[in-house]
Design an enzyme around this catalytic site. Structure first.
Site, mmCIF file in Angstrom:
data_model
loop_
_atom_site.group_PDB
_atom_site.id
_atom_site.type_symbol
_atom_site.label_atom_id
_atom_site.label_comp_id
_atom_site.label_asym_id
_atom_site.label_seq_id
_atom_site.Cartn_x
_atom_site.Cartn_y
_atom_site.Cartn_z
ATOM 1 N N LYS A 17 53.029 -5.744 -4.395
ATOM 2 C CA LYS A 17 52.336 -5.241 -3.201
ATOM 3 C C LYS A 17 51.080 -6.062 -2.945
ATOM 4 C CE LYS A 17 48.993 -3.058 -3.612
ATOM 5 N NZ LYS A 17 47.759 -2.304 -3.942
ATOM 6 N N PRO A 103 50.615 -8.634 -14.397
ATOM 7 C CA PRO A 103 49.446 -8.112 -15.109
ATOM 8 C C PRO A 103 49.243 -6.629 -14.827
ATOM 9 C CG PRO A 103 48.897 -10.122 -13.898
ATOM 10 C CD PRO A 103 50.255 -9.707 -13.448
ATOM 11 N N ALA A 105 46.968 -3.237 -14.160
ATOM 12 C CA ALA A 105 45.727 -2.895 -13.447
ATOM 13 C C ALA A 105 45.183 -4.097 -12.689
ATOM 14 C CB ALA A 105 44.683 -2.361 -14.423
ATOM 15 N N ILE A 108 48.110 -5.279 -7.460
ATOM 16 C CA ILE A 108 49.321 -5.676 -6.734
ATOM 17 C C ILE A 108 50.454 -4.668 -6.925
ATOM 18 C CG2 ILE A 108 48.828 -8.138 -6.555
ATOM 19 C CD1 ILE A 108 50.466 -8.615 -9.065
ATOM 20 N N GLY A 109 50.102 -3.450 -7.333
ATOM 21 C CA GLY A 109 51.067 -2.362 -7.366
ATOM 22 C C GLY A 109 52.161 -2.489 -8.394
ATOM 23 N N GLY A 111 52.708 -1.120 -11.457
ATOM 24 C CA GLY A 111 53.199 0.160 -11.955
ATOM 25 C C GLY A 111 53.862 0.984 -10.874
ATOM 26 N N ASP A 145 50.467 4.276 -4.005
ATOM 27 C CA ASP A 145 51.229 3.066 -3.677
ATOM 28 C C ASP A 145 52.739 3.231 -3.844
ATOM 29 O OD1 ASP A 145 48.860 1.794 -3.117
ATOM 30 O OD2 ASP A 145 48.779 0.669 -4.995
#
Length: 299
Positions: A17, A103, A105, A108-109, A111, A145
């Site tokens: 994201k 990565p 946290a 870019i969403g 999780g 998200d």
């Protein structure tokens, strides 16, 4: 080209994201912030594999698995449990394997995209008779998200997102973008960034839909937009300035931090120049996360 969903939905590359613009326009009485965001996606994130099994199992691998293991609130497990609880009559035990390539946290969403992948897979595998829009709205309990990432998997389009993430408008005429993602390795807490905002009522996001039809017109339109979360994030991660400067020096037409950071993106003229820039940045900073992607688009 990136691999999208297989026909049997036994595996998926989860959405990345990107908040090309993110305006914080208010705050509700319950503390949730109201946003307006132009969001683009790429289906080239983490790899999620599903198999039916005798009892629920979850295996985590990949270059960023170690960082995620220390986070007890794993969104793959939470999404699986959400689906079990919401659809008990159609639920079956699941085996999920997540190859964590994004990565943790990082704005870019990652999780949320993983959670959306679980929901999409189980919706098909369990043959659930639940309208997509209803399921997307219900998934908001997993995070702001998650619904937008579900829309990305379902419709393959950029979105205009408002409210706390529940108001989603599909952008059906938008060009695909060549993007380079760069993350210098520092995790940034979403909660901490929002808490550090100087003010919570900024001007609304205004962007002409026609501007989305070409890279040049979109880049021009983005000059009049903001990421209102950049200023508080920069106080926590001063190296963001260096990351953005390097993207600009490598030919980015427009560079910005996504979400609450720390991942930054650069928009490039085409895929070839983006790939060349990614290789150059990686050679200069081998310990950074650097990835060249193409976003979903209809033009």
């Amino acid at each position: 080209m990136y691999k999208f969903r297989s026909k049997d939905m036994s595996h998926v590359f989860t959405p990345i994201k990107l908040n090309l613009a993110l305006h914080v326009v208010g705050q509700r009485a319950d503390g949730y912030h109201l946003i307006e965001s132009l969001v683009y996606f790429s289906l080239s994130g983490d790899y999620l594999h599903y198999e039916p099994c005798e009892s629920d199992q979850f295996v985590l691998t990949g270059p960023f698995a170690k960082e995620l293991i220390s986070h007890p609130d794993n969104l793959v497990v939470r999404a699986r449990d959400f689906m079990h609880k919401t659809f008990p009559e159609g639920a079956h035990p699941t085996f999920f394997r997540l190859v964590k390539t994004l990565p943790v946290a990082s704005g870019i969403g990652g999780g949320s995209g993983d959670a959306a992948g679980v929901i999409s897979i189980l919706r098909q595998q369990w043959n659930l008779d639940c309208p997509f829009e209803k399921l997307a709205k219900m998934s908001l309990v997993l995070g702001a998200d998650v619904p937008m990432c579900l829309f990305a998997l379902e419709y393959h389009q950029p979105l205009l997102v408002k409210g706390i993430g529940q108001e989603i408008i599909q952008l059906k005429e938008a060009c695909s973008l060549a993007i380079v993602l760069v993350n210098h390795g520092q995790e940034i807490s979403t909660q901490a960034v929002f808490k550090a905002l100087d003010k919570r009522h900024h001007p609304s996001l205004k962007i002409d839909p026609i501007a989305l039809k070409s890279v040049d017109s979109l880049v021009e339109a983005l000059q009049e937009t903001r990421n209102d979360l950049f200023s508080p994030a920069l106080k926590m991660a001063p190296q963001l300035t260096q990351v953005l400067s390097i993207l600009d020096e490598c030919g980015s037409l427009f560079s910005r931090m996504s979400g609450t950071g720390a991942t930054c993106f650069g928009i490039f003229k085409n895929q070839q120049t983006a790939q060349q820039a990614a290789l150059l940045i990686k050679s200069m900073h081998p310990n950074w996360f650097v990835k060249s992607i193409m976003t979903l688009g209809t033009i």
